[in-house]
Enzyme design. Structure first.
Site, PDB file in Angstrom:
ATOM      1  N   GLY A 237      12.814  38.610  32.595  1.00  0.00           N
ATOM      2  CA  GLY A 237      13.256  37.264  32.927  1.00  0.00           C
ATOM      3  C   GLY A 237      13.761  36.483  31.734  1.00  0.00           C
TER       4      GLY A 237
ATOM      5  N   LYS B  85      17.691  48.284  32.632  1.00  0.00           N
ATOM      6  CA  LYS B  85      17.855  46.831  32.777  1.00  0.00           C
ATOM      7  C   LYS B  85      18.283  46.423  34.189  1.00  0.00           C
ATOM      8  CE  LYS B  85      16.850  44.687  30.101  1.00  0.00           C
ATOM      9  NZ  LYS B  85      15.437  44.312  29.812  1.00  0.00           N
ATOM     10  N   SER B  86      17.821  47.199  35.159  1.00  0.00           N
ATOM     11  CA  SER B  86      18.102  46.855  36.557  1.00  0.00           C
ATOM     12  C   SER B  86      16.835  46.519  37.343  1.00  0.00           C
ATOM     13  CB  SER B  86      18.836  48.014  37.251  1.00  0.00           C
ATOM     14  OG  SER B  86      20.103  48.213  36.698  1.00  0.00           O
TER      15      SER B  86
END
Length: 381
Positions: free
Chosen positions: A345, A138-139
Site C-alpha cells: 500500500g 507487484k500484483s
C-alpha cells in the site's frame, strides 16, 4: 487324673499350632498382596512410558522421508497434452479439514509444527508443492498467500524459495526440505513471483509434477510497473525518475522494453510459454485490483479451484482506509487484527499523465492478446 493332664497338654499344643498356622497364613497373604501391588505398579509405569514414547515419536521429525530424483538435466520439451509424465510426488490427495485432535503452532520459518496427534496415521511430513503462486510480481502475490493460508487445509512455505529459477541444481530433495510439514489431506503451497517470467521454469515445474495447479495474480501492467518502480526507488535514494527509465532517450515515443518493470507487464508473452506445458484448466488468474477491493470474492474462487471448502470468507477481512488495502482480523500467525507489512500500500510518486497514456497505448495489443489466451477481459484501460 493322668488322662486329664494329657488332654490339657493336647489342647495347649493344638492352640499353639493353630496360632502358628494363622500367623503363617496372614504372612503369606501379606507377601502375596505386596508382590501383586508391586507388579501392577511396574506394569502401569511401563505402559505410561510406552505411551509417552509413542507420543514423542509422533511429534518428532520423520526420519524416513521418501526421497525423489534430484536430477535436473532432462530439459527435453514435452507438450501439455501428454498426461503420462507423472511426477514422483503424487498429488491426488483428498481434501479434508484438519481434525480437531491436531494441535498446531508456528515455527520461526512460518511453517506449522504439530504438537499433538491423538489420531493414528496423521504423522506430519514434507511434500513437494501441489500448488504454486508463480506471479506476477507487484500484483498482490503476498496478499494472496496470506489470505489463502488462513484455510486450515493450506500450508505454505514462509518465504520465497526460488527453487525453479535460482536453485534448481540443488534438486527436488532440497526443495522438499523447504516445504512445511503437512498431514494427509492438506495442500502444500509455495510462492515465488519470478517463476512466471523465467524462461526455464514452466518445463521444470512440468517435470516435477504435471498436475501442479498454478495461481497467477495479474494487475493493470501500467500500475504494476509504477508499483515495481516505487519499491525499487524506496531502496535507492538516487534512482532516476520513472519517465527517464521507461522510455528511450527521454522521449515518450519509444518505450524501453528492456527495462524490467515495463518488460514484466507483457503478460501474454510469458503465458504462452506456460501453456506449452500446462492446460488452461490448471491455471487460475486472480485480479489484483479485485483482490484489494473484494478479497473474499477472489479467495472464494481460489478455494473452489483448489477443491477446498469455502472456509475463508468476508468475516476474515476488513478494509483499512489509511493504507487503502484489506487487512485481516486474524491470520495463521496472529490471532489479533493486523495488516500486511509496511511495503504494502505504498503511495506511488506522481507520473506525467502523458507518459502513462503512452504506456497504456503500448500495452493495449499485449493486453488484448492476454484476454484472448485467458478468456477473461480484465478491462485495463
Amino acid at each position: 487324673m493322668f488322662v486329664m493332664s494329657i488332654w490339657g497338654t493336647s489342647l495347649s499344643l493344638s492352640s499353639r499350632s493353630l496360632a502358628i498356622a494363622l500367623v503363617l497364613c496372614v504372612t503369606l497373604l501379606y507377601i502375596s498382596y505386596s508382590f501383586n501391588a508391586c507388579l501392577l505398579a511396574s506394569i502401569s509405569r511401563s505402559l505410561q512410558q510406552s505411551n509417552l514414547r509413542n507420543l514423542l515419536s509422533l511429534t518428532s521429525t520423520p526420519r524416513n522421508e521418501s526421497s525423489s530424483n534430484s536430477s535436473s538435466s532432462n530439459d527435453s520439451a514435452t507438450p501439455a497434452s501428454n498426461p503420462s509424465n507423472n511426477s514422483s510426488n503424487t498429488t491426488n490427495r483428498s481434501i479434508s479439514s484438519v481434525p480437531a485432535a491436531v494441535g498446531i503452532a508456528n515455527s520461526s520459518d512460518g511453517s506449522p509444527k504439530y504438537q499433538l496427534l491423538r489420531q493414528p496415521g496423521l504423522r506430519p511430513s514434507r511434500h513437494l508443492p501441489d500448488t504454486l503462486i508463480i506471479g506476477v510480481k507487484k500484483s498482490g502475490t503476498r496478499a494472496l498467500l496470506e489470505f489463502i493460508r488462513l484455510h486450515p487445509d493450506v500450508r505454505a512455505a514462509g518465504s520465497e524459495v526460488h527453487f525453479f529459477d535460482r536453485h534448481y541444481q540443488r534438486g527436488l530433495r532440497w526443495y522438499r526440505h523447504h516445504m512445511p510439514y503437512t498431514i494427509e489431506g492438506q495442500i502444500t503451497m509455495e510462492k515465488t513471483p519470478s517463476y512466471f517470467v523465467t524462461k526455464e521454469v514452466p518445463q521444470r515445474v512440468y517435470h516435477m509434477n504435471t498436475a501442479t495447479k498454478l495461481l497467477i495474480v495479474v494487475r493493470d501492467p501500467v500500475t504494476r510497473a509504477i508499483s515495481d518502480y516505487t519499491q525499487a526507488a524506496s531502496k535507492k535514494a538516487d534512482m532516476k525518475r520513472f519517465e527517464q527509465l521507461a522510455f528511450v532517450n527521454g522521449s515518450y515515443s519509444v518505450v524501453d522494453t528492456t527495462w524490467g518493470p515495463v518488460k514484466i507487464g507483457v503478460y501474454s508473452r510469458y503465458l504462452e510459454r506456460w501453456l506449452l506445458y500446462f492446460p488452461l484448466s490448471q491455471l487460475l488468474f486472480i485480479s489484483g485490483e479485485r483482490l484489494i477491493m473484494d478479497p473474499a470474492y477472489e479467495i472464494g474462487r481460489v478455494q473452489d479451484f483448489l477443491g477446498l471448502k469455502r472456509v475463508v470468507t468476508e468475516k476474515h477481512f476488513y478494509f483499512n482506509a489509511t493504507k487503502g488495502f484489506p487487512c485481516l482480523f486474524k491470520s495463521e500467525a496472529r490471532s489479533t487484527p493486523h495488516c500486511l507489512g509496511k511495503t504494502k500500500g505504498r503511495n506511488h510518486p506522481h507520473i506525467d499523465p502523458s507518459a502513462i497514456e503512452r504506456l497504456r497505448e503500448f500495452y493495449r495489443p499485449f493486453n488484448n492478446k492476454f484476454y484472448q489466451l485467458t478468456g477473461i477481459n480484465f478491462a485495463w484501460a
